[in-house]
Design a protein around this motif. Structure first.
Motif, PDB file in Angstrom:
ATOM      1  N   ARG A 180      -8.454 -13.601 -15.824  1.00 51.60           N
ATOM      2  CA  ARG A 180      -9.354 -13.396 -14.681  1.00 51.60           C
ATOM      3  C   ARG A 180      -8.665 -12.628 -13.563  1.00 51.60           C
ATOM      4  N   LEU A 181      -7.390 -12.940 -13.303  1.00 47.33           N
ATOM      5  CA  LEU A 181      -6.652 -12.212 -12.272  1.00 47.33           C
ATOM      6  C   LEU A 181      -6.467 -10.746 -12.668  1.00 47.33           C
ATOM      7  N   ALA A 182      -6.188 -10.510 -13.940  1.00 49.11           N
ATOM      8  CA  ALA A 182      -6.013  -9.138 -14.419  1.00 49.11           C
ATOM      9  C   ALA A 182      -7.327  -8.366 -14.349  1.00 49.11           C
ATOM     10  N   GLU A 183      -8.431  -9.038 -14.644  1.00 48.97           N
ATOM     11  CA  GLU A 183      -9.747  -8.407 -14.515  1.00 48.97           C
ATOM     12  C   GLU A 183     -10.033  -8.063 -13.058  1.00 48.97           C
ATOM     13  N   HIS A 184      -9.756  -9.008 -12.182  1.00 42.95           N
ATOM     14  CA  HIS A 184     -10.001  -8.770 -10.751  1.00 42.95           C
ATOM     15  C   HIS A 184      -9.208  -7.562 -10.264  1.00 42.95           C
ATOM     16  N   ALA A 185      -7.989  -7.416 -10.746  1.00 41.23           N
ATOM     17  CA  ALA A 185      -7.127  -6.322 -10.301  1.00 41.23           C
ATOM     18  C   ALA A 185      -7.698  -4.955 -10.636  1.00 41.23           C
ATOM     19  N   THR A 186      -8.433  -4.846 -11.736  1.00 41.57           N
ATOM     20  CA  THR A 186      -9.010  -3.560 -12.108  1.00 41.57           C
ATOM     21  C   THR A 186     -10.492  -3.456 -11.756  1.00 41.57           C
ATOM     22  N   CYS A 187     -11.189  -4.590 -11.698  1.00 40.44           N
ATOM     23  CA  CYS A 187     -12.616  -4.573 -11.361  1.00 40.44           C
ATOM     24  C   CYS A 187     -12.831  -4.175  -9.905  1.00 40.44           C
ATOM     25  N   ASN A 188     -11.979  -4.732  -9.024  1.00 39.58           N
ATOM     26  CA  ASN A 188     -12.076  -4.425  -7.593  1.00 39.58           C
ATOM     27  C   ASN A 188     -10.729  -3.872  -7.140  1.00 39.58           C
ATOM     28  N   LEU A 189     -10.592  -2.547  -7.155  1.00 42.59           N
ATOM     29  CA  LEU A 189      -9.292  -1.900  -6.953  1.00 42.59           C
ATOM     30  C   LEU A 189      -8.710  -2.124  -5.569  1.00 42.59           C
ATOM     31  N   ARG A 190      -9.536  -2.196  -4.538  1.00 37.43           N
ATOM     32  CA  ARG A 190      -9.088  -2.475  -3.172  1.00 37.43           C
ATOM     33  C   ARG A 190      -8.023  -1.498  -2.691  1.00 37.43           C
ATOM     34  N   ARG A 191      -8.155  -0.232  -3.103  1.00 36.35           N
ATOM     35  CA  ARG A 191      -7.245   0.850  -2.667  1.00 36.35           C
ATOM     36  C   ARG A 191      -5.805   0.598  -3.098  1.00 36.35           C
ATOM     37  N   ARG A 192      -5.617  -0.099  -4.235  1.00 34.52           N
ATOM     38  CA  ARG A 192      -4.278  -0.389  -4.736  1.00 34.52           C
ATOM     39  C   ARG A 192      -4.134   0.123  -6.162  1.00 34.52           C
ATOM     40  N   ARG A 193      -2.912   0.504  -6.520  1.00 35.71           N
ATOM     41  CA  ARG A 193      -2.604   0.810  -7.909  1.00 35.71           C
ATOM     42  C   ARG A 193      -2.568  -0.499  -8.695  1.00 35.71           C
ATOM     43  N   TYR A 194      -2.912  -0.414  -9.977  1.00 37.08           N
ATOM     44  CA  TYR A 194      -3.045  -1.626 -10.787  1.00 37.08           C
ATOM     45  C   TYR A 194      -1.742  -2.414 -10.856  1.00 37.08           C
ATOM     46  N   LEU A 195      -0.642  -1.726 -11.138  1.00 41.07           N
ATOM     47  CA  LEU A 195       0.631  -2.414 -11.277  1.00 41.07           C
ATOM     48  C   LEU A 195       1.072  -3.042  -9.958  1.00 41.07           C
ATOM     49  N   GLU A 196       0.708  -2.409  -8.856  1.00 46.61           N
ATOM     50  CA  GLU A 196       1.017  -2.959  -7.533  1.00 46.61           C
ATOM     51  C   GLU A 196       0.335  -4.307  -7.341  1.00 46.61           C
ATOM     52  N   THR A 197      -0.901  -4.403  -7.793  1.00 49.51           N
ATOM     53  CA  THR A 197      -1.632  -5.660  -7.663  1.00 49.51           C
ATOM     54  C   THR A 197      -1.030  -6.750  -8.554  1.00 49.51           C
ATOM     55  N   ILE A 198      -0.653  -6.383  -9.783  1.00 49.22           N
ATOM     56  CA  ILE A 198      -0.037  -7.364 -10.681  1.00 49.22           C
ATOM     57  C   ILE A 198       1.271  -7.879 -10.090  1.00 49.22           C
ATOM     58  N   GLN A 199       2.071  -6.986  -9.498  1.00 49.05           N
ATOM     59  CA  GLN A 199       3.321  -7.421  -8.875  1.00 49.05           C
ATOM     60  C   GLN A 199       3.045  -8.345  -7.690  1.00 49.05           C
ATOM     61  N   TRP A 200       2.005  -8.029  -6.921  1.00 49.40           N
ATOM     62  CA  TRP A 200       1.609  -8.883  -5.794  1.00 49.40           C
ATOM     63  C   TRP A 200       1.253 -10.289  -6.292  1.00 49.40           C
ATOM     64  N   LEU A 201       0.532 -10.349  -7.414  1.00 50.37           N
ATOM     65  CA  LEU A 201       0.162 -11.642  -7.981  1.00 50.37           C
ATOM     66  C   LEU A 201       1.389 -12.403  -8.482  1.00 50.37           C
ATOM     67  N   ILE A 202       2.330 -11.694  -9.102  1.00 46.12           N
ATOM     68  CA  ILE A 202       3.567 -12.313  -9.553  1.00 46.12           C
ATOM     69  C   ILE A 202       4.307 -12.926  -8.364  1.00 46.12           C
ATOM     70  N   ASN A 203       4.387 -12.167  -7.278  1.00 45.73           N
ATOM     71  CA  ASN A 203       5.077 -12.654  -6.077  1.00 45.73           C
ATOM     72  C   ASN A 203       4.386 -13.888  -5.507  1.00 45.73           C
ATOM     73  N   LYS A 204       3.047 -13.900  -5.518  1.00 47.89           N
ATOM     74  CA  LYS A 204       2.317 -15.054  -4.986  1.00 47.89           C
ATOM     75  C   LYS A 204       2.574 -16.296  -5.844  1.00 47.89           C
ATOM     76  N   PHE A 205       2.604 -16.127  -7.157  1.00 54.20           N
ATOM     77  CA  PHE A 205       2.884 -17.267  -8.027  1.00 54.20           C
ATOM     78  C   PHE A 205       4.318 -17.744  -7.837  1.00 54.20           C
ATOM     79  N   SER A 206       5.229 -16.802  -7.637  1.00 55.33           N
ATOM     80  CA  SER A 206       6.622 -17.175  -7.413  1.00 55.33           C
ATOM     81  C   SER A 206       6.752 -18.011  -6.144  1.00 55.33           C
ATOM     82  N   ARG A 207       6.084 -17.591  -5.067  1.00 56.48           N
ATOM     83  CA  ARG A 207       6.119 -18.367  -3.817  1.00 56.48           C
ATOM     84  C   ARG A 207       5.439 -19.722  -4.001  1.00 56.48           C
ATOM     85  N   HIS A 208       4.337 -19.721  -4.751  1.00 58.26           N
ATOM     86  CA  HIS A 208       3.586 -20.959  -4.976  1.00 58.26           C
ATOM     87  C   HIS A 208       4.440 -21.990  -5.711  1.00 58.26           C
TER      88      HIS A 208
END
Length: 275
Positions: A171-199
């Motif tokens: 679902r997170l991977a789908e969200h990253a490409t379904c709603n780009l939000r002016r970001r590159r795909y890999l940038e969003t995946i890295q952002w998600l990795i960082n959020k999980f790491s902090r969590h």
């Protein structure tokens, strides 16, 4: 970059509602999906963003707009989150969509917690990131804003359905490409990795290297950082050839960057400062 008012609004709102999200357990799957949908709606309607962030407008009027928008179908906690957000002051209208997305990811992380899948999702996101580093054409297609979002999501599934990813990762991977939000795909995946790491805090150590870590390196890092943390830790290995060599280590918000590319950048700054 968000202004000071938006950063405060986002942080205070998420801190105040985090306990309720945590207690919502598996209900967070629905909440997260609703918040992702609302993020997309806001991203595509600047007038709506302005209506919900106008400081001169009574909060009751903004809540009425929300109720019209969701039609009474949203989860009560989704509505509580949105009500809290529209009651706060924002530096820019579009910042509220960022906050809604943050809450959506938080809900997905708490759902992963409730289903004992947090570590699995974190590892799968890192593996997804590493896999896409070697597929530049695919990456470009996943953030091609000229292509319909349905086509981008379909491409993702064609590539990764055989990996049998956890539903949260998917679902997170789908969200990253379904709603780009002016970001590159890999940038969003890295952002998600960082959020999980902090969590996950000190239970997760994300190590970025130019080539995959060996089993011996992982075992050594696990031993070292488990001793430092006073508990067992997981080494989340991320492969990024662009770092050239060395290691970038992240534990929660703390980052130690000893990669070659970081050292070269430090050298460049030193030479520039001395010239």
């Amino acid at each position: 970059m968000r202004g000071e008012a938006s950063r405060i609004a986002d942080r205070v709102s998420r801190d105040s509602l985090a306990p309720k999200l945590r207690d919502a357990g598996e209900e967070n799957w629905r909440i997260g999906n609703e918040l992702f949908s609302l993020t997309s709606v806001l991203d595509h309607n600047i007038q709506l963003e302005r209506a919900l962030t106008d400081p001169s407008r009574p909060v009751a009027d903004k809540v009425a707009v929300l109720e019209t928008l969701v039609g009474g179908k949203a989860h009560p906690l989704t509505m509580e989150i949105m009500t809290d957000l529209v009651s706060r002051r924002w530096s820019r209208a579009k910042d509220i969509a960022n906050a809604v997305e943050d809450f959506g990811v938080d809900a997905m992380m708490y759902y992963a917690d409730a289903t004992d899948a947090t570590l699995k999702v974190s590892v799968e996101l890192a593996e997804l990131h590493s896999a896409l580093l070697g597929l530049p054409v695919v990456r470009a297609k996943l953030y091609d804003d000229q292509a319909p979002s349905e086509a981008r999501v379909k491409l993702f599934h064609e590539l990764f359905d055989d990996k049998h990813l956890n539903k949260v990762t998917e679902r997170l991977a789908e969200h990253a490409t379904c709603n780009l939000r002016r970001r590159r795909y890999l940038e969003t995946i890295q952002w998600l990795i960082n959020k999980f790491s902090r969590h996950m805090g000190e239970s997760m150590v994300t190590v970025t290297t130019a080539s995959p870590l060996t089993k011996e390196q992982i075992a050594r890092l696990t031993k070292v950082y488990s001793a430092k943390a006073g508990r067992a830790v997981h080494i989340n290995s991320v492969v990024d050839p662009s770092v050239l060599g060395g290691m970038r280590i992240q534990i929660g918000d703390e980052v130690t960057d000893n990669t070659v590319v970081a050292q070269l950048e430090n050298l460049r700054r030193t030479v520039k400062a001395e010239s």
